[in-house]
Design an enzyme around this catalytic site. Structure first.
Site, PDB file in Angstrom:
ATOM      1  N   CYS A 133      10.109  -3.389  23.591  1.00 18.29           N
ATOM      2  CA  CYS A 133      11.499  -3.828  23.462  1.00 18.29           C
ATOM      3  C   CYS A 133      12.141  -3.903  24.843  1.00 18.29           C
ATOM      4  O   CYS A 133      12.058  -2.961  25.627  1.00 18.29           O
ATOM      5  CB  CYS A 133      12.263  -2.847  22.578  1.00 18.29           C
ATOM      6  SG  CYS A 133      14.031  -3.197  22.493  1.00 18.29           S
TER       7      CYS A 133
ATOM      8  N   CYS B   6      15.015  -1.027  25.100  1.00 22.42           N
ATOM      9  CA  CYS B   6      14.788   0.422  25.147  1.00 22.42           C
ATOM     10  C   CYS B   6      13.366   0.817  25.503  1.00 22.42           C
ATOM     11  O   CYS B   6      13.084   2.008  25.656  1.00 22.42           O
ATOM     12  CB  CYS B   6      15.160   1.043  23.803  1.00 22.42           C
ATOM     13  SG  CYS B   6      14.024   0.609  22.470  1.00 22.42           S
TER      14      CYS B   6
ATOM     15  N   CYS C  19       4.316 -22.538  17.054  1.00 16.00           N
ATOM     16  CA  CYS C  19       5.763 -22.764  16.959  1.00 16.00           C
ATOM     17  C   CYS C  19       6.464 -22.634  18.300  1.00 16.00           C
ATOM     18  O   CYS C  19       7.644 -22.957  18.416  1.00 16.00           O
ATOM     19  CB  CYS C  19       6.375 -21.788  15.960  1.00 16.00           C
ATOM     20  SG  CYS C  19       6.172 -20.058  16.417  1.00 16.00           S
TER      21      CYS C  19
ATOM     22  N   CYS D 173      15.120  -4.293  16.834  1.00 10.21           N
ATOM     23  CA  CYS D 173      14.550  -3.001  17.209  1.00 10.21           C
ATOM     24  C   CYS D 173      15.359  -1.911  16.527  1.00 10.21           C
ATOM     25  O   CYS D 173      16.575  -1.854  16.673  1.00 10.21           O
ATOM     26  CB  CYS D 173      14.599  -2.834  18.716  1.00 10.21           C
ATOM     27  SG  CYS D 173      14.142  -1.176  19.273  1.00 10.21           S
TER      28      CYS D 173
ATOM     29  N   CYS E  75      17.234   0.580  19.245  1.00  7.40           N
ATOM     30  CA  CYS E  75      18.413   0.247  20.054  1.00  7.40           C
ATOM     31  C   CYS E  75      19.225  -0.903  19.469  1.00  7.40           C
ATOM     32  O   CYS E  75      20.274  -1.239  20.017  1.00  7.40           O
ATOM     33  CB  CYS E  75      17.999  -0.079  21.488  1.00  7.40           C
ATOM     34  SG  CYS E  75      17.155  -1.646  21.692  1.00  7.40           S
TER      35      CYS E  75
ATOM     36  N   HIS F 272      18.316  -7.592  19.049  1.00 13.26           N
ATOM     37  CA  HIS F 272      17.754  -8.678  18.252  1.00 13.26           C
ATOM     38  C   HIS F 272      16.397  -9.081  18.832  1.00 13.26           C
ATOM     39  O   HIS F 272      16.243  -9.219  20.047  1.00 13.26           O
ATOM     40  CB  HIS F 272      18.710  -9.875  18.304  1.00 13.26           C
ATOM     41  CG  HIS F 272      18.163 -11.128  17.684  1.00 13.26           C
ATOM     42  ND1 HIS F 272      18.187 -11.348  16.328  1.00 13.26           N
ATOM     43  CD2 HIS F 272      17.576 -12.218  18.241  1.00 13.26           C
ATOM     44  CE1 HIS F 272      17.635 -12.537  16.074  1.00 13.26           C
ATOM     45  NE2 HIS F 272      17.256 -13.092  17.221  1.00 13.26           N
TER      46      HIS F 272
ATOM     47  N   HIS G 192      12.874 -13.339  13.981  1.00 11.15           N
ATOM     48  CA  HIS G 192      12.909 -13.377  12.523  1.00 11.15           C
ATOM     49  C   HIS G 192      11.503 -13.155  11.978  1.00 11.15           C
ATOM     50  O   HIS G 192      10.512 -13.341  12.693  1.00 11.15           O
ATOM     51  CB  HIS G 192      13.458 -14.712  12.019  1.00 11.15           C
ATOM     52  CG  HIS G 192      14.914 -14.910  12.317  1.00 11.15           C
ATOM     53  ND1 HIS G 192      15.370 -15.355  13.546  1.00 11.15           N
ATOM     54  CD2 HIS G 192      16.029 -14.681  11.566  1.00 11.15           C
ATOM     55  CE1 HIS G 192      16.698 -15.413  13.521  1.00 11.15           C
ATOM     56  NE2 HIS G 192      17.120 -15.014  12.341  1.00 11.15           N
TER      57      HIS G 192
ATOM     58  N   ASP H 152       5.031 -16.589   5.895  1.00  7.97           N
ATOM     59  CA  ASP H 152       3.974 -17.606   5.970  1.00  7.97           C
ATOM     60  C   ASP H 152       2.931 -17.256   7.038  1.00  7.97           C
ATOM     61  O   ASP H 152       2.336 -18.128   7.640  1.00  7.97           O
ATOM     62  CB  ASP H 152       4.579 -18.989   6.233  1.00  7.97           C
ATOM     63  CG  ASP H 152       5.381 -19.024   7.537  1.00  7.97           C
ATOM     64  OD1 ASP H 152       5.373 -18.021   8.288  1.00  7.97           O
ATOM     65  OD2 ASP H 152       6.024 -20.052   7.796  1.00  7.97           O
TER      66      ASP H 152
ATOM     67  N   ARG I  26       4.837 -13.443   9.341  1.00 13.01           N
ATOM     68  CA  ARG I  26       4.867 -13.987  10.699  1.00 13.01           C
ATOM     69  C   ARG I  26       6.148 -13.502  11.372  1.00 13.01           C
ATOM     70  O   ARG I  26       7.242 -13.950  11.020  1.00 13.01           O
ATOM     71  CB  ARG I  26       4.846 -15.516  10.662  1.00 13.01           C
ATOM     72  CG  ARG I  26       5.118 -16.182  12.007  1.00 13.01           C
ATOM     73  CD  ARG I  26       4.877 -17.687  11.954  1.00 13.01           C
ATOM     74  NE  ARG I  26       5.756 -18.367  11.007  1.00 13.01           N
ATOM     75  CZ  ARG I  26       6.899 -18.989  11.333  1.00 13.01           C
ATOM     76  NH1 ARG I  26       7.301 -19.024  12.588  1.00 13.01           N
ATOM     77  NH2 ARG I  26       7.643 -19.587  10.410  1.00 13.01           N
TER      78      ARG I  26
ATOM     79  N   CYS J 129       8.313 -13.881  14.241  1.00  8.87           N
ATOM     80  CA  CYS J 129       8.580 -14.913  15.248  1.00  8.87           C
ATOM     81  C   CYS J 129       9.572 -14.309  16.240  1.00  8.87           C
ATOM     82  O   CYS J 129      10.747 -14.134  15.923  1.00  8.87           O
ATOM     83  CB  CYS J 129       9.149 -16.144  14.548  1.00  8.87           C
ATOM     84  SG  CYS J 129       9.479 -17.521  15.645  1.00  8.87           S
TER      85      CYS J 129
HETATM   86 ZN   LIG Z   1      14.844  -1.401  21.442  1.00  6.76          ZN
END
Ligand SMILES: [Zn+2]
Length: 138
Positions: free
Chosen positions: A54, A57, A72, A103, A106, A109, A112, A116, A124, A126
Site C-alpha cells: 500500500c 501505509c 485491461c 486498504c 489506512c 483507495h 475495484h 470475472d 479480478r 483491478c
Molecule cells: Zn494502506
C-alpha cells in the site's frame, strides 16, 4: 468520500497525506481517482521476488503469484495476500455499481474488484499502480 464513521488503524491529516504522496498517488489513494489504462508502472510488471505494498501505509497487499495479465491496462490480481487487509465498499459512481477496494489499514483507495477473474477465486482485483509500491525482497 471516506466513511467518516470508519476508523482505520493508520490515521493521517490531509496535509500529511499530501506531503507523503506525489500528486498522482494522492489523487488515486485519497480521492478515489483512477489512473489512465496502460499508464501506470505496474500493469506489465511481472517480477516475482517481492510484494506490492500500500502506498499509504506500506502494508503488503498483493503478491506476484496472484498477478495476471487481464489485458485491461491496470495491475490485476486474483486475490490479496490476506482478505482481511482489504475493505470492500459498494460504489455507485459513474452510473455503475462496482465494488471498490481500499486498504483496510489506512483507508487508501486501491481500485475495484470484479467477478470475472481466473481460478481459483474467480475474482479480478483491478488496482491502480499509483496506489501500490513494489518492494523487492532483500
Ligand atoms: Zn494502506
Amino acid at each position: 468520500m471516506n466513511d467518516p464513521k470508519k476508523q482505520y488503524p493508520v490515521q493521517k491529516s490531509e496535509a500529511e497525506w499530501r506531503a507523503q504522496l506525489d500528486p498522482m498517488q494522492y489523487q488515486v489513494a485519497r480521492q478515489a481517482g483512477t489512473e489512465r489504462a496502460f499508464t501506470g508502472k505496474y500493469w506489465d510488471h511481472f517480477e516475482k521476488n517481492g510484494l506490492y505494498r500500500c502506498v499509504g501505509c506500506g502494508e503488503a497487499l498483493f503478491a506476484p503469484e496472484t498477478k495476471f495479465d487481464a489485458g485491461c491496462g491496470w495491475p490485476s490480481y486474483w486475490a490479496p495476500v490476506n482478505s482481511e487487509l482489504i475493505e470492500r465498499i459498494v460504489d455507485h459512481s459513474h452510473g455503475m455499481v462496482r465494488i471498490e477496494v481500499r486498504c483496510n489499514n489506512c483507508g487508501s483507495h486501491l481500485g475495484h474488484v470484479f467477478p470475472d477473474g481466473p481460478e481459483p477465486t474467480g475474482e479480478r482485483f483491478c488496482i491502480n499502480s499509483a496506489a501500490i509500491d513494489f518492494a523487492p525482497k532483500p
